[in-house]
Design an enzyme around this catalytic site. Structure first.
Site, PDB file in Angstrom:
ATOM      1  N   GLY A  29     -25.729  -8.782  29.380  1.00  0.00           N
ATOM      2  CA  GLY A  29     -26.396  -7.607  29.305  1.00  0.00           C
ATOM      3  C   GLY A  29     -27.068  -7.722  30.115  1.00  0.00           C
ATOM      4  N   GLY A  74     -23.848 -11.548  24.237  1.00  0.00           N
ATOM      5  CA  GLY A  74     -23.275 -13.099  23.126  1.00  0.00           C
ATOM      6  C   GLY A  74     -21.713 -12.627  23.073  1.00  0.00           C
ATOM      7  CE  LYS A 121     -30.861 -13.889  26.186  1.00  0.00           C
ATOM      8  NZ  LYS A 121     -30.315 -12.673  25.893  1.00  0.00           N
TER       9      LYS A 121
HETATM   10  P1  ADP Z   1     -27.505 -12.082  30.974  1.00  0.00           P
HETATM   11  O1  ADP Z   1     -28.231 -11.012  29.820  1.00  0.00           O
HETATM   12  O2  ADP Z   1     -26.786 -11.364  32.247  1.00  0.00           O
HETATM   13  O3  ADP Z   1     -26.413 -13.449  30.078  1.00  0.00           O
HETATM   14  P2  ADP Z   1     -28.893 -13.772  30.896  1.00  0.00           P
HETATM   15  O4  ADP Z   1     -30.015 -13.355  29.897  1.00  0.00           O
HETATM   16  O5  ADP Z   1     -28.761 -15.257  30.691  1.00  0.00           O
HETATM   17  O6  ADP Z   1     -28.208 -13.170  32.053  1.00  0.00           O
HETATM   18  O7  ADP Z   1     -30.539 -14.114  32.135  1.00  0.00           O
HETATM   19  C1  ADP Z   1     -31.159 -13.277  32.579  1.00  0.00           C
HETATM   20  C2  ADP Z   1     -32.289 -13.140  33.354  1.00  0.00           C
HETATM   21  O8  ADP Z   1     -32.428 -14.730  33.662  1.00  0.00           O
HETATM   22  C3  ADP Z   1     -33.167 -12.207  33.420  1.00  0.00           C
HETATM   23  O9  ADP Z   1     -34.602 -12.166  33.054  1.00  0.00           O
HETATM   24  C4  ADP Z   1     -33.892 -13.516  34.486  1.00  0.00           C
HETATM   25  O10 ADP Z   1     -35.458 -13.047  35.283  1.00  0.00           O
HETATM   26  C5  ADP Z   1     -33.770 -15.113  34.385  1.00  0.00           C
HETATM   27  N1  ADP Z   1     -33.703 -15.136  35.574  1.00  0.00           N
HETATM   28  C6  ADP Z   1     -32.479 -16.158  36.511  1.00  0.00           C
HETATM   29  N2  ADP Z   1     -32.767 -17.234  37.113  1.00  0.00           N
HETATM   30  C7  ADP Z   1     -34.046 -17.246  37.128  1.00  0.00           C
HETATM   31  C8  ADP Z   1     -35.033 -17.838  37.764  1.00  0.00           C
HETATM   32  N3  ADP Z   1     -34.782 -19.112  39.128  1.00  0.00           N
HETATM   33  N4  ADP Z   1     -36.057 -18.430  37.291  1.00  0.00           N
HETATM   34  C9  ADP Z   1     -36.474 -17.721  36.710  1.00  0.00           C
HETATM   35  N5  ADP Z   1     -36.027 -16.716  35.326  1.00  0.00           N
HETATM   36  C10 ADP Z   1     -34.703 -16.555  36.270  1.00  0.00           C
HETATM   37 MG    MG Z   2     -29.680 -11.191  29.098  1.00  0.00          MG
END
Ligand code: ADP
Ligand code: MG
Length: 392
Positions: free
Chosen positions: A349, A372, A204
């Site tokens: 998350g 968030g 994100k």
């Molecule tokens: P968080 O919830 O910890 O803040 P995000 O929601 O931003 O993390 O991102 C988590 C998602 O990012 C996971 O579903 C993961 O599959 C995806 N992700 C991470 N690196 C890659 C990548 N190189 N290509 C595709 N998806 C990715």
């Molecule tokens: Mg997330």
């Protein structure tokens, strides 16, 4: 900001906004009750004060109408198992006469969990009448839903406005989160927290860029992996193949590189999937290939940075963690963060899910319940729902 101990709890039910937005399995079972457990200090405190409590939370995204798969009765059942004593009852409606009748019957130490707030479209709309109906159920309001505090939904943003300043407070979870994240926001100016290393990943990008920008001046290094890295790598004019990129944010990425380019570390190798499905390590991302994890050289480069830090902030997985083949980079960062003696603050998350899946939750200084909200607090230094609560 008032806390639980500042409240005069005599004479009425307490309305507590919690965040019990737990992950559910295929058949609706609670996959991880961590978020329920996180509210226990506040709930135990209120029970010891011998007041009846009305609890409210959302669960999932029912989109403003009732959805039997997202009813809260299983959460009430789990909460009853986690509390040493007392009744936990749930309602079938969010508001209305039947709910009011159930509130009137509450005894000191009882908990009444209102039905899923998001069954009512007025929750997401921040509706004033809806907020008034909820507020009328109690004489005191407590917000312990840290993970929802970046929103302006009725239960967090409108309901507190119906209580006098001395009749509303944050719960113990919110207090704990603010103390830990406050260190990250304010601490970096103090010598003992340096070097301060921030690690970002995940997908994100839009949500994260503001946090990265806010930290740019205060960190010694910003390590960027995950899908997020490819927006930055493309912003530098390099080939990223079919890797996930947010084209709308290329300019924002360029701005950050301009602002803090010498601090930003991007992956130097990747686990890529070629068009034919082969997975291999590569220092470049050929046309047609997709980068789905950081490579081993990047993992050890990130490990060295984390090892020399006194403070580490981590948000976002390094790869596509849902696929075991692309989990190594995230595992490596999680283990580095767990191993270091530095102050470590981790949020997001999926990031929190990984840390818990690896059993490392007790090896970090603070594991935030916020996704968030965690990012918004780092970016802004405040959260809408908490600002409302703090108004005099
Ligand atoms: P968080 O919830 O910890 O803040 P995000 O929601 O931003 O993390 O991102 C988590 C998602 O990012 C996971 O579903 C993961 O599959 C995806 N992700 C991470 N690196 C890659 C990548 N190189 N290509 C595709 N998806 C990715
Ligand atoms: Mg997330």
């Amino acid at each position: 900001m008032r806390t639980l101990e500042d409240l005069d709890l005599r004479g009425g039910p307490v309305l507590v906004r919690v965040d019990f937005n737990v992950p559910l399995g295929e058949d609706g079972d609670i996959k991880d009750d961590w978020r329920i457990r996180a509210a226990l200090p506040t709930l135990n405190y209120l029970q010891q004060q011998n007041v009846p409590c009305v609890l409210m939370t959302h669960l999932g995204r029912p989109g403003g109408k009732a959805d039997d798969r997202l009813r809260l009765s299983p959460l009430a059942k789990r909460l009853a198992e986690l509390l040493p004593t007392g009744n936990v009852i749930s309602t079938r409606e969010v508001t209305g006469n039947s709910v009011q009748a159930q509130v009137r019957q509450l005894k000191p130490g009882d908990f009444l969990l209102l039905e899923n707030l998001r069954f009512d479209p007025r929750e997401k709309h921040g509706d004033a009448d809806f907020a008034k109906q909820l507020a009328d159920l109690a004489t005191v309001y407590v917000n312990d839903a840290f993970a929802s505090c970046h929103r302006k939904d009725a239960s967090v943003y409108e309901v507190p406005k119906h209580f006098a300043p001395d009749r509303r407070a944050v719960g113990l979870l919110v207090q704990r989160e603010l103390a830990a994240l406050g260190q990250i926001i304010d601490g970096p100016n103090q010598p003992f927290v340096q070097p301060f290393i921030a690690v970002f990943g995940g997908a994100k990008v839009a949500d994260k860029l503001a946090a990265v920008r806010a930290l740019a001046g205060r960190t010694d290094r910003i390590l960027i992996g995950g899908a997020m890295a490819y927006t930055f790598i493309k912003a530098l004019g390099e080939e990223v193949g079919r890797s996930k990129v947010e084209d709308d944010h290329l300019n924002a990425a360029r701005d950050i590189l301009k602002l803090a380019g010498d601090k930003v570390m991007l992956p130097v190798d990747h686990e890529i999937e070629e068009a034919n499905g082969h997975v291999l390590r590569s220092t470049t991302i050929p046309y047609g290939a997709t980068a789905l994890d950081i490579g081993p050289d990047t993992a050890s480069m990130f490990q060295q940075e984390i090892e020399r830090a006194s403070t580490v902030l981590w948000n976002g997985p390094m790869g596509k963690i849902e696929d075991e083949r692309f989990f190594a980079g995230t595992r490596s960062v999680a283990e580095s963060v767990a191993r270091t003696g530095a102050t470590t603050v981790v949020g997001g998350g999926e990031t929190a899910e990984v840390v818990r899946r690896l059993g490392l939750q007790d090896e970090v200084s603070h594991l935030s319940t916020g996704g968030g909200a965690f990012l918004a607090f780092i970016a802004e230094g405040k959260l809408p729902a908490l600002s409302v609560l703090a108004e005099e």
